[in-house]
Design a protein around this motif. Sequence first.
Motif, PDB file in Angstrom:
ATOM      1  N   PRO A  64      23.531  -8.301 -11.925  1.00 34.36           N
ATOM      2  CA  PRO A  64      23.685  -7.307 -12.981  1.00 34.36           C
ATOM      3  C   PRO A  64      24.065  -5.917 -12.477  1.00 34.36           C
ATOM      4  O   PRO A  64      24.544  -5.094 -13.257  1.00 34.36           O
ATOM      5  CB  PRO A  64      22.303  -7.290 -13.648  1.00 34.36           C
ATOM      6  CG  PRO A  64      21.373  -7.774 -12.593  1.00 34.36           C
ATOM      7  CD  PRO A  64      22.152  -8.737 -11.752  1.00 34.36           C
ATOM      8  N   ASP A  65      23.882  -5.658 -11.180  1.00 34.06           N
ATOM      9  CA  ASP A  65      24.165  -4.328 -10.640  1.00 34.06           C
ATOM     10  C   ASP A  65      25.508  -4.244  -9.906  1.00 34.06           C
ATOM     11  O   ASP A  65      25.788  -3.264  -9.234  1.00 34.06           O
ATOM     12  CB  ASP A  65      23.037  -3.878  -9.717  1.00 34.06           C
ATOM     13  CG  ASP A  65      22.789  -4.839  -8.562  1.00 34.06           C
ATOM     14  OD1 ASP A  65      23.178  -6.018  -8.663  1.00 34.06           O
ATOM     15  OD2 ASP A  65      22.192  -4.400  -7.565  1.00 34.06           O
ATOM     16  N   MET A  66      26.351  -5.289 -10.047  1.00 34.44           N
ATOM     17  CA  MET A  66      27.636  -5.314  -9.347  1.00 34.44           C
ATOM     18  C   MET A  66      28.773  -5.619 -10.290  1.00 34.44           C
ATOM     19  O   MET A  66      28.606  -6.355 -11.255  1.00 34.44           O
ATOM     20  CB  MET A  66      27.617  -6.379  -8.241  1.00 34.44           C
ATOM     21  CG  MET A  66      26.649  -6.095  -7.151  1.00 34.44           C
ATOM     22  SD  MET A  66      26.685  -7.385  -5.907  1.00 34.44           S
ATOM     23  CE  MET A  66      25.039  -7.149  -5.235  1.00 34.44           C
ATOM     24  N   THR A  67      29.940  -5.066  -9.967  1.00 35.10           N
ATOM     25  CA  THR A  67      31.154  -5.391 -10.695  1.00 35.10           C
ATOM     26  C   THR A  67      32.287  -5.546  -9.676  1.00 35.10           C
ATOM     27  O   THR A  67      32.389  -4.770  -8.729  1.00 35.10           O
ATOM     28  CB  THR A  67      31.512  -4.318 -11.745  1.00 35.10           C
ATOM     29  OG1 THR A  67      32.642  -4.751 -12.490  1.00 35.10           O
ATOM     30  CG2 THR A  67      31.786  -2.969 -11.133  1.00 35.10           C
TER      31      THR A  67
ATOM     32  N   MET B 188      26.226   1.126 -10.879  1.00 33.71           N
ATOM     33  CA  MET B 188      26.928  -0.132 -10.699  1.00 33.71           C
ATOM     34  C   MET B 188      27.641  -0.100  -9.346  1.00 33.71           C
ATOM     35  O   MET B 188      28.330   0.851  -9.032  1.00 33.71           O
ATOM     36  CB  MET B 188      27.926  -0.322 -11.832  1.00 33.71           C
ATOM     37  CG  MET B 188      28.593  -1.663 -11.871  1.00 33.71           C
ATOM     38  SD  MET B 188      27.555  -3.100 -12.201  1.00 33.71           S
ATOM     39  CE  MET B 188      27.100  -2.845 -13.894  1.00 33.71           C
ATOM     40  N   ILE B 189      27.472  -1.149  -8.561  1.00 36.44           N
ATOM     41  CA  ILE B 189      28.124  -1.271  -7.260  1.00 36.44           C
ATOM     42  C   ILE B 189      29.501  -1.898  -7.466  1.00 36.44           C
ATOM     43  O   ILE B 189      29.622  -2.983  -8.016  1.00 36.44           O
ATOM     44  CB  ILE B 189      27.286  -2.139  -6.304  1.00 36.44           C
ATOM     45  CG1 ILE B 189      25.885  -1.549  -6.124  1.00 36.44           C
ATOM     46  CG2 ILE B 189      27.994  -2.267  -4.948  1.00 36.44           C
ATOM     47  CD1 ILE B 189      24.922  -2.479  -5.395  1.00 36.44           C
TER      48      ILE B 189
ATOM     49  N   HIS C   5      23.938   1.208  -0.371  1.00 33.94           N
ATOM     50  CA  HIS C   5      22.919   2.233  -0.120  1.00 33.94           C
ATOM     51  C   HIS C   5      23.133   2.939   1.214  1.00 33.94           C
ATOM     52  O   HIS C   5      22.270   3.656   1.686  1.00 33.94           O
ATOM     53  CB  HIS C   5      21.524   1.612  -0.186  1.00 33.94           C
ATOM     54  CG  HIS C   5      21.121   1.270  -1.578  1.00 33.94           C
ATOM     55  ND1 HIS C   5      21.280   0.005  -2.101  1.00 33.94           N
ATOM     56  CD2 HIS C   5      20.612   2.035  -2.565  1.00 33.94           C
ATOM     57  CE1 HIS C   5      20.869   0.016  -3.360  1.00 33.94           C
ATOM     58  NE2 HIS C   5      20.467   1.224  -3.665  1.00 33.94           N
TER      59      HIS C   5
ATOM     60  N   ARG D 120      24.254  -4.883  -1.624  1.00 33.25           N
ATOM     61  CA  ARG D 120      23.286  -3.857  -2.022  1.00 33.25           C
ATOM     62  C   ARG D 120      22.964  -2.923  -0.853  1.00 33.25           C
ATOM     63  O   ARG D 120      22.868  -1.714  -1.018  1.00 33.25           O
ATOM     64  CB  ARG D 120      22.024  -4.510  -2.563  1.00 33.25           C
ATOM     65  CG  ARG D 120      22.239  -5.162  -3.913  1.00 33.25           C
ATOM     66  CD  ARG D 120      20.962  -5.752  -4.498  1.00 33.25           C
ATOM     67  NE  ARG D 120      21.248  -6.364  -5.775  1.00 33.25           N
ATOM     68  CZ  ARG D 120      21.258  -7.676  -5.988  1.00 33.25           C
ATOM     69  NH1 ARG D 120      20.959  -8.516  -5.013  1.00 33.25           N
ATOM     70  NH2 ARG D 120      21.553  -8.158  -7.173  1.00 33.25           N
TER      71      ARG D 120
END
Length: 163
Positions: A25-28, A1-2, A69, A65
């Motif tokens: 969905p991959d971030m908070t 989770m980012i 990375h 994103r």
Amino acid sequence: MIRVLIVDDEWMVRAMLRTIMETAPDMTVVGEASDGNEAVEQAAAHAPDVVLKDATAPEMLAAVRSAAHGDAMLSPKITRRLLRDFAGTGRSEARGRLDVLTAKEREVLVAVGGGLSNPEVAAALHMSEATAKTHVSRILAKLALGNRVQAAILAHRAGLLDP
């Protein structure tokens, strides 16, 4: 989770950015700040992976994103401001440093100097993203630069982006 920290002086902008980030969905979102001092405090308290703003929703998500990375992304607005501040000196020296580049690498450097990301460089120069990344890596190595921001500054110092 980012983990993302949102910083903007306008509460409505922060709310909009939170909404955008929370759709991924991959971030908070771990926190919000309204100024630089608060941002430093929030960053220390929440240890976010990314702090970004000033882009369209898709650009924002891609930038988060990318930054998560390990890549650096700056909006064209920030890139222009940095370059305006640093590009005024050493034109002939900067041009001399570029002699080691191929014609295609110079084209890529101009695109990077314009604030384009690797996918944008690839699209603008009709090449694959992998080829664009390879060119950027070679440019950085040949010019002994640490990142694409330094490459963009050098491109501006050399006058590659002058009209």
